[in-house]
Design an enzyme around this catalytic site. Structure first.
Site, PDB file in Angstrom:
ATOM      1  N   ASN A 209       0.779  -0.873  -0.353  1.00  0.00           N
ATOM      2  CA  ASN A 209      -0.212   0.054   0.064  1.00  0.00           C
ATOM      3  C   ASN A 209       0.969   0.836   0.140  1.00  0.00           C
ATOM      4  O   ASN A 209       2.487   1.399  -0.051  1.00  0.00           O
ATOM      5  CB  ASN A 209      -0.622  -0.189   1.295  1.00  0.00           C
ATOM      6  N   LYS A 337     -14.487   0.994  14.267  1.00  0.00           N
ATOM      7  CA  LYS A 337     -13.727   1.219  14.834  1.00  0.00           C
ATOM      8  C   LYS A 337     -12.842   1.431  16.065  1.00  0.00           C
ATOM      9  O   LYS A 337     -12.625   0.230  16.551  1.00  0.00           O
ATOM     10  CB  LYS A 337     -12.232   1.721  13.304  1.00  0.00           C
TER      11      LYS A 337
HETATM   12  N1  CTP Z   1      -4.554  -2.639  11.638  1.00  0.00           N
HETATM   13  C1  CTP Z   1      -4.198  -3.507  12.645  1.00  0.00           C
HETATM   14  N2  CTP Z   1      -4.381  -4.819  11.821  1.00  0.00           N
HETATM   15  C2  CTP Z   1      -4.858  -4.897  11.091  1.00  0.00           C
HETATM   16  C3  CTP Z   1      -5.462  -4.015  10.257  1.00  0.00           C
HETATM   17  C4  CTP Z   1      -5.821  -2.537  10.234  1.00  0.00           C
HETATM   18  O1  CTP Z   1      -3.725  -3.610  13.164  1.00  0.00           O
HETATM   19  N3  CTP Z   1      -5.298  -6.974   9.898  1.00  0.00           N
HETATM   20  C5  CTP Z   1      -4.502  -1.638  12.179  1.00  0.00           C
HETATM   21  C6  CTP Z   1      -4.211  -0.604  11.439  1.00  0.00           C
HETATM   22  O2  CTP Z   1      -3.082   0.010  12.038  1.00  0.00           O
HETATM   23  C7  CTP Z   1      -5.218   1.210  11.907  1.00  0.00           C
HETATM   24  C8  CTP Z   1      -6.510   0.595  12.691  1.00  0.00           C
HETATM   25  O3  CTP Z   1      -6.647  -1.040  12.830  1.00  0.00           O
HETATM   26  O4  CTP Z   1      -4.888   1.310  13.228  1.00  0.00           O
HETATM   27  C9  CTP Z   1      -7.860   0.765  11.827  1.00  0.00           C
HETATM   28  O5  CTP Z   1      -7.062   0.355  10.280  1.00  0.00           O
HETATM   29  P1  CTP Z   1      -7.417   0.022   8.466  1.00  0.00           P
HETATM   30  O6  CTP Z   1      -6.586  -0.214   8.027  1.00  0.00           O
HETATM   31  O7  CTP Z   1      -8.594   1.675   8.913  1.00  0.00           O
HETATM   32  O8  CTP Z   1      -9.077  -0.047   8.968  1.00  0.00           O
HETATM   33  P2  CTP Z   1      -9.285  -1.928   8.888  1.00  0.00           P
HETATM   34  O9  CTP Z   1      -9.705  -2.746  10.489  1.00  0.00           O
HETATM   35  O10 CTP Z   1      -8.342  -2.773   8.358  1.00  0.00           O
HETATM   36  O11 CTP Z   1     -11.060  -2.093   8.586  1.00  0.00           O
HETATM   37  P3  CTP Z   1     -11.011  -1.731   6.929  1.00  0.00           P
HETATM   38  O12 CTP Z   1      -9.941  -1.961   5.969  1.00  0.00           O
HETATM   39  O13 CTP Z   1     -12.373  -2.186   6.400  1.00  0.00           O
HETATM   40  O14 CTP Z   1     -11.173  -0.158   6.411  1.00  0.00           O
END
Ligand code: CTP
Length: 403
Positions: A209, A337
């Site tokens: 990403n 979240k």
């Molecule tokens: N995060 C994590 N582990 C994952 C995914 C996310 O620890 N597998 C943490 C990220 O570091 C961030 C938070 O969760 O602090 C939110 O991450 P984000 O990518 O915005 O959301 P997701 O929980 O992955 O949900 P989505 O992709 O559906 O938006």
């Protein structure tokens, strides 16, 4: 903040030595006492007289000259310093110090001091980028010494590139910032995750990403500035590793999870700024995948949600901060979240906005707290935002300690 601070300022033989005059002047105006050491080579570019007048103290340059302080001179200066600043720092002084060479007053003082040391490297771009010079700077940083990165622009040798000494005000600000940090996080362990995780598909490719790591690195530096013991768990990033903290490099989500879980139990604060890959390839091809059909699919399987796992492991008093990078329904998704992952705060980031989010120097966010408060912040530098996030954390710590 600089009032009464004793700064030993080393000047080495670079064309930018004249800029040290303004730096000494700014430091003095801010209330610092400045003691100048000049190398023999520096004296080819600037005169002792200038620095004696501007610093208000005699200038030291020779190990063997008449004693002007009350003690063995390099030890006296090394002990007296609240901070040492080398400006400009040539490749030569960086190399000598990294190798532990002490063959003049400045190098002996540097090796003898226990004060924080800042180098402001300035040299021709090719010299600056030379792997040996880079290695020497890294060695010094690994020992907790600080580098003030050079600026890019026109160089004295007629070329343009990286290697210019930053403007005097910028060097001054770094030193001022250092002293102004209130060490409120002393004794606290803060874990920060930064950059994005990547998931391999075959020996050549990966899914990744756009996260640069800038936000997480800024938070790690700010937490360190406020006295915390910082552990930075970082996905691949082009950024320079911050000095004086433990940095754990990871690539995949599984590796980040392992590192974070291992550190978590004695952490006071965890700030998860990393953009974590939610899925990984179900099977990683052993050999490079060859092209064949017009379309292809890769089966992905879900990665663990690290933050959610921390949320379930969280003990009372531990503070968890997450980020939410969204392209729509910012507040709604961020709030979900915050609750689902049992966080104290979530930094909600609309990445569709200009100058916000991935790879930008600035960010535009809203901070949602568990008590329902939403703070809407204006566009600001990631460094400034890091400070605000930590202000929230510190306030929460104070509330927790009164419970
Ligand atoms: N995060 C994590 N582990 C994952 C995914 C996310 O620890 N597998 C943490 C990220 O570091 C961030 C938070 O969760 O602090 C939110 O991450 P984000 O990518 O915005 O959301 P997701 O929980 O992955 O949900 P989505 O992709 O559906 O938006």
């Amino acid at each position: 903040m600089l009032k009464g601070k004793k700064i030993v300022l080393g000047i080495t033989g670079g064309i930018a030595a004249y800029k040290a005059v303004e730096i000494v002047s700014r430091l003095r105006k801010a209330g610092a006492e400045v003691y100048v050491i000049m190398t023999k080579e520096a004296a080819e570019f600037v005169t002792e007289l200038t620095f004696r007048e501007i610093s208000g103290h005699s200038v030291s340059s020779d190990m063997w000259s008449k004693v002007t302080h009350w003690n063995v001179e390099h030890i006296a200066l090394a002990n007296l310093a609240d901070l040492m600043l080398i400006v400009p720092a040539t490749a030569n002084i960086i190399g000598k110090t990294a190798a532990g060479i002490a063959d003049d007053l400045l190098t002996t003082t540097l090796l003898a001091t226990k004060a924080p040391v800042f180098f402001a490297p300035a040299m021709n771009s090719n010299m600056y980028e030379n792997p040996i010079v880079q290695h020497n700077m890294k060695t010094l940083q690994e020992h907790g010494w600080h580098m003030i990165p050079p600026a890019t622009g026109h160089l004295a040798c007629g070329t343009a590139g990286i290697g210019r000494l930053p403007e005097a005000i910028d060097v001054f600000t770094v030193i001022e910032d250092f002293f102004s940090a209130v060490q409120v996080l002393k004794g606290k362990k803060v874990l920060v995750t930064a950059a994005g995780t990547i998931e391999p598909i075959d020996p050549v490719r990966f899914i990744g990403n756009r996260s640069s790591g800038k936000m997480g690195y800024a938070i790690a530096r700010e937490a360190q500035r406020r006295g915390a013991e910082v552990v930075l768990v970082s996905g691949p990033s082009a950024l320079q590793e911050p000095a004086g903290m433990r940095v754990i490099h990871v690539e995949t989500t599984a590796q980040m999870r392992e590192a974070v879980i291992k550190e978590f139990s004695d952490c006071n604060v965890v700030i998860k700024a990393a953009a974590v890959a939610d899925y990984r390839a179900k099977e990683i091809a052993e050999n490079k995948i060859k092209k064949s059909e017009t379309t292809m699919s890769i089966m992905l399987e879900k990665n663990p949600d690290i933050l959610q796992e921390l949320g379930s492991l969280k003990k009372s008093g531990q503070i968890l901060v997450g980020f939410a990078a969204e392209t729509q329904k910012l507040l709604e998704y961020a709030k979900t979240k915050l609750l689902k992952k049992n966080l104290d705060f979530i930094v909600a980031n609309d990445i569709t906005k200009p100058n916000a989010g991935f790879n930008a120097e600035t960010n535009l966010v809203k901070i949602l707290s568990r008590d329902g408060a939403v703070e809407e912040l204006p566009l600001m530098s990631k460094k400034e935002l890091a400070g605000i996030i930590l202000d929230h954390v510190i306030k929460k710590m104070e509330i927790n300690s009164k419970k």
